[in-house]
Design an enzyme around this catalytic site. Sequence first.
Site, mmCIF file in Angstrom:
data_model
loop_
_atom_site.group_PDB
_atom_site.id
_atom_site.type_symbol
_atom_site.label_atom_id
_atom_site.label_comp_id
_atom_site.label_asym_id
_atom_site.label_seq_id
_atom_site.Cartn_x
_atom_site.Cartn_y
_atom_site.Cartn_z
ATOM 1 C CD GLU A 173 -0.657 -2.426 -0.658
ATOM 2 O OE1 GLU A 173 -1.542 -2.013 -1.435
ATOM 3 O OE2 GLU A 173 0.552 -2.159 -0.797
ATOM 4 C CD GLU A 292 3.200 -4.943 -2.528
ATOM 5 O OE1 GLU A 292 3.047 -3.880 -3.169
ATOM 6 O OE2 GLU A 292 2.267 -5.734 -2.277
HETATM 7 O O1 AHR Z 1 3.021 -3.913 -6.638
HETATM 8 C C1 AHR Z 1 1.911 -3.292 -7.172
HETATM 9 C C2 AHR Z 1 0.782 -3.137 -6.172
HETATM 10 O O2 AHR Z 1 1.176 -2.231 -5.187
HETATM 11 C C3 AHR Z 1 0.391 -4.374 -5.391
HETATM 12 O O3 AHR Z 1 -0.531 -5.168 -6.053
HETATM 13 C C4 AHR Z 1 -0.215 -3.784 -4.153
HETATM 14 O O4 AHR Z 1 -0.071 -4.635 -3.037
HETATM 15 C C5 AHR Z 1 0.461 -2.449 -3.988
HETATM 16 O O5 AHR Z 1 -0.430 -1.428 -3.796
#
Ligand code: AHR
Length: 503
Positions: A173, A292
């Site tokens: 990210e 994610e």
């Molecule tokens: O999963 C929680 C957080 O969400 C992670 O650390 C990040 O990559 C995202 O913003």
Amino acid sequence: MLLANVTVDRAFVVGPVRRRTFGSFVEHLGRCVYTGLHDPGHPTADADGFRGDVVDLVRELGVSTVRYPGGNFVSGYRWEDGIGPRAQRPARLDLAWHSTEPNTVGVDEFVRWARKAGVEPMMAVNLGTRGIQGALDILEYCNIRGGTAWSDRRRANGAEEPHDIRMWCLGNELDGPWQTGHKTAHEYGRLAAETARAMRQVQPDLELVACGSSGSGMPTFGEWERVVLTETYDVVDLVSAHAYYCEEDGDLASFLASAVDMDHFIDSVVATADAVRAARKATRRIHVSFDEWNVWYAGRAESRPPTGDDWPIAPTLLEDRYNVADAVVAGSLLISLLRHTDRVHAASLAQLVNVIAPIMTEPGGRSWRQTTFHPFALTARHAAGEVLRAAIDAPVHDTTRFGPVSAVDAVATYEPSTGDLVLFAVNRSVSRPVALTFHPRGFPRLRIVEALTLSNPDHTWSATPDDPTSVLPHPNPSATADDDTVRVDLPPVSWTMLRLRLP
Ligand code: AHR
């Protein structure tokens, strides 16, 4: 009762069901690792301190890959802190989650845990505070057999065989202003490209993932992918996508339709990747790693890291308790991922234990399944073979966030070797049941093996360790089959799996 029709055809194959669609994610965040995976005082703990009850639940969940060690955490991580004798490992500040990282668990322990849990490790390198050299060093430590400084350190640390990690994320990210070492698309694209090139000099056949956007709502979404992929196209295989959804301001109808955003997100990333492909006159395609995704109530107090002088070890963070509606949405996001199996080649439910997780633990005590565990586990277990495109004809209702959406969403999979055809469907109506007629063309005389529905008259019900079974998927007695159709009733706010078999 609303009426809906879903049609699939044996010839309309989207692509194979990929086991990597059922990946998950372990970050050094809150109690995911410490007291989640790792709890040396727990009665089921092994010699490394890993909980056996959690390993059993991970196996039951059917997880394929596990991304590690972050997440935002990785953008400040020095992986060398987590190897060698434990007594000599330094504790460090973790800026991402305002915590203290004791480094009791590092890459060697994680890989041992992954082997025990039967999952494929997927490693992320730090491109926030570090760069090419750090990435090369951990790759050498993990994947070179021996005879070099880092590989011999691994062997000296007890891992004679290489860890053989194939999938590597080039940072995390980096488009997000919250990320340590946040970068512009151009800055990140150049660094990711040079890191990938150097890593391939060590091992040409790695599978490398460039960071895409951390959400479709990011102001740089689209342009970020275009710039990053223009820089990295020839040296990466996948581009990541991240998305979290939650019910906002009591707007259940929009929340239930979250997969509309996921569909749009995937289609947009694919379109951008293919536009870069055309501009570069490339033949190879870049695929999506949706590494994610989940329901996350990020605005709630439990998601706020500590502040000030307090830097706790493994604080209670992001421990969302999921209800029935959350599970329906999680199931519908899996439907979206499967529908895009031609271009989504990997995905990770974020995260695995305690932190926005399907599995919860008490330190030293019980572990249990959240509501979201069930659609994931059932889809991972029963989706097999090929994904079939589902043509859906269902009533449409208005939502504030996504406009008109179909009450029903669905996808099917077919495994020719067993003759199993499985339909996964959700009813996204807040209040109306749906009478669904399923038309499986080219599959005569199917019989029903199992019809399971996850629903509850009160969609806000959650599982607790004292009452873990109240929100289990239950047999759906309405399912009936005749020669060429199958009928089943879908309650409002529900997820259903219909398993059918050829004679
Ligand atoms: O999963 C929680 C957080 O969400 C992670 O650390 C990040 O990559 C995202 O913003």
